[in-house]
Design an enzyme around this catalytic site. Structure first.
Site, PDB file in Angstrom:
ATOM      1  N   HIS A  47      29.233   5.626  40.602  1.00 17.64           N
ATOM      2  CA  HIS A  47      29.233   6.487  39.419  1.00 17.64           C
ATOM      3  C   HIS A  47      27.907   6.295  38.693  1.00 17.64           C
ATOM      4  O   HIS A  47      27.285   5.223  38.780  1.00 17.64           O
ATOM      5  CB  HIS A  47      30.377   6.117  38.484  1.00 17.64           C
ATOM      6  N   GLU A  49      27.176   5.669  35.657  1.00 13.72           N
ATOM      7  CA  GLU A  49      27.141   4.509  34.758  1.00 13.72           C
ATOM      8  C   GLU A  49      26.934   3.212  35.534  1.00 13.72           C
ATOM      9  O   GLU A  49      26.145   2.348  35.140  1.00 13.72           O
ATOM     10  CB  GLU A  49      28.447   4.375  33.963  1.00 13.72           C
TER      11      GLU A  49
END
Length: 143
Positions: A47, A49
């Site tokens: 992801h 992040e």
């Protein structure tokens, strides 16, 4: 947030769900930015992040990103919220909320749990309309 939105647009071009993230250091300098790469890397943890946190930690040579801020175009999922907590991110800014997969304002509300190690300051809705439109357009094209 504009850089996170640019990373999200680049992710969409690569066929990834358009989510982008940017980590800014205590001095305001960008430490890391990333867009989703789960398909490209064949990695369910890739992801935006997570990738940005890994890059920023490597750049700083530390497992904690104290006094760093994270800008992300979509409310973090539970996995990313936990990583944000472990990384000791100071402030979390995000664009669109995620009623189905979010882990901050939706779902498990990870930062509200007594077992949460660190709760960043939360700033939802930054660039929300553009972030939400990127996601709507991406999924509309695939249906």
């Amino acid at each position: 947030m504009e850089r996170a939105l640019a990373a999200a647009r680049a992710a969409a071009v690569r066929g990834e769900v358009p989510v982008g993230a940017v980590i800014v250091g205590p001095d305001g300098a960008v430490l890391a930015e990333a867009g989703n790469r789960t398909e490209e890397d064949r990695d369910p943890t890739a992801h935006a992040e997570m990738l940005a946190i890994r890059r920023a930690a490597a750049m700083l040579g530390a497992p904690r990103l104290v006094d760093c801020d994270l800008y992300v175009t979509l409310e973090p999922c539970p996995m990313c919220a936990q990583a944000i907590s472990f990384a000791r991110i100071r402030r979390l800014y995000w664009g669109a909320g995620d009623p189905k997969g979010g882990g901050v304002e939706h779902g498990p509300r990870l930062f509200d749990q007594p077992s949460c190690h660190h709760r960043p300051e939360l700033y939802p809705g930054l660039g929300e309309s553009e972030a939400a439109e990127l996601l709507r357009e991406f999924f509309r094209e695939r249906r």
